[in-house]
Motif scaffolding. Sequence first.
Motif, PDB file in Angstrom:
ATOM      1  N   THR A 106      42.872  47.785  40.107  1.00 16.01           N
ATOM      2  CA  THR A 106      42.324  49.100  40.399  1.00 16.01           C
ATOM      3  C   THR A 106      41.230  49.471  39.402  1.00 16.01           C
ATOM      4  N   ASP A 119      31.459  46.230  43.537  1.00 18.62           N
ATOM      5  CA  ASP A 119      31.746  47.254  44.531  1.00 18.62           C
ATOM      6  C   ASP A 119      33.205  47.114  44.960  1.00 18.62           C
ATOM      7  N   PRO A 120      33.877  48.212  45.282  1.00 26.14           N
ATOM      8  CA  PRO A 120      35.268  48.116  45.746  1.00 26.14           C
ATOM      9  C   PRO A 120      35.369  47.247  46.999  1.00 26.14           C
ATOM     10  N   TYR A 121      36.466  46.482  47.091  1.00 22.86           N
ATOM     11  CA  TYR A 121      36.653  45.654  48.283  1.00 22.86           C
ATOM     12  C   TYR A 121      37.937  45.979  49.045  1.00 22.86           C
ATOM     13  N   TYR A 122      38.795  46.855  48.474  1.00 20.70           N
ATOM     14  CA  TYR A 122      40.021  47.202  49.205  1.00 20.70           C
ATOM     15  C   TYR A 122      40.544  48.533  48.688  1.00 20.70           C
ATOM     16  N   GLU A 123      40.959  49.422  49.617  1.00 20.96           N
ATOM     17  CA  GLU A 123      41.593  50.687  49.238  1.00 20.96           C
ATOM     18  C   GLU A 123      43.107  50.536  49.325  1.00 20.96           C
ATOM     19  N   PRO A 218      44.971  57.507  46.699  1.00 21.47           N
ATOM     20  CA  PRO A 218      44.397  56.197  47.016  1.00 21.47           C
ATOM     21  C   PRO A 218      43.592  55.664  45.836  1.00 21.47           C
ATOM     22  N   GLU A 219      43.507  54.354  45.729  1.00 18.95           N
ATOM     23  CA  GLU A 219      42.762  53.721  44.641  1.00 18.95           C
ATOM     24  C   GLU A 219      41.978  52.538  45.199  1.00 18.95           C
ATOM     25  N   ASN A 220      41.005  52.080  44.450  1.00 13.69           N
ATOM     26  CA  ASN A 220      40.135  50.997  44.906  1.00 13.69           C
ATOM     27  C   ASN A 220      40.308  49.746  44.061  1.00 13.69           C
ATOM     28  N   TYR A 221      40.471  48.608  44.734  1.00 15.97           N
ATOM     29  CA  TYR A 221      40.448  47.316  44.054  1.00 15.97           C
ATOM     30  C   TYR A 221      39.003  46.845  43.937  1.00 15.97           C
ATOM     31  N   ALA A 222      38.707  46.196  42.811  1.00 18.60           N
ATOM     32  CA  ALA A 222      37.384  45.592  42.626  1.00 18.60           C
ATOM     33  C   ALA A 222      37.519  44.392  41.705  1.00 18.60           C
TER      34      ALA A 222
END
Length: 259
Positions: A106, A119-123, A218-222
Amino acid sequence: MKKKFLSAFVATMMTMVFLCGCGAATAGEADNGGEASKETLIVGTNAAFPPFEYVGDDGKPDGFDIALIKAIGEEIGVEVQIQDMEFDSLVSSIGNKIDVAIAGMTVTEERKNMVDFSDPYYEAVQAVVIPKGAAIATADDLKNKKIGVQLGTTGEFIADEIEGAEVSAYNKAVDAVNDLNNGRVDCVIVDKNPAEVFGAQFADQVEVVAGENFDFEPENYAIALPKGDEDLAVKINTALKKFKDNGTYDSLVKQYIEE
């Protein structure tokens, strides 16, 4: 310095650069019948976070993140080498033992002080794994509970803020779930997708409560990158955008996450 010695010195230094296995921006080239070998990108992960990373039947790391970074490597023309390590050591290892990290990580302000991110690739969102029939359904129910988490993850950050919680951190999320099954913790906070994998794996013993019940954000994977390496960031972000546009990304999601 004599010309002959200078030539030998330069050749030796080039060999040392190659053997050191530097990152994508500095990897050396080998004599391969006149053809240059691909540069190498050493990628850190923690292969204990299914479906994003896990150890496959062949004993090697596999999963959505692994397939994604290998596709990115092919797109940008580098050879990807996967280094399986503890999650909590990934960020501090970038620029030292590894070049980048992909591990369902995250994006947080704290991590951004140490590394850059793609850039984020998954929420994603957190969820709670509980014993079947346990009376844990809201944020209030987590107070004063024994909570298992994976070390260094969002789950740990959340659990540390829960009133009266006794937090046990594990190197692997599955170890926390095993202690849940053995009655050593009352619940486990972990990302939703791994939670669902564990819920299926231990279907007779546990169930998964959605994060929405606990107001988890929610959080973003990068992908974690070396600080200031704009060239590598552009290459990886361009590949990510291309994969989302041409269907490669969706295909990997169906293969690893929605199967």
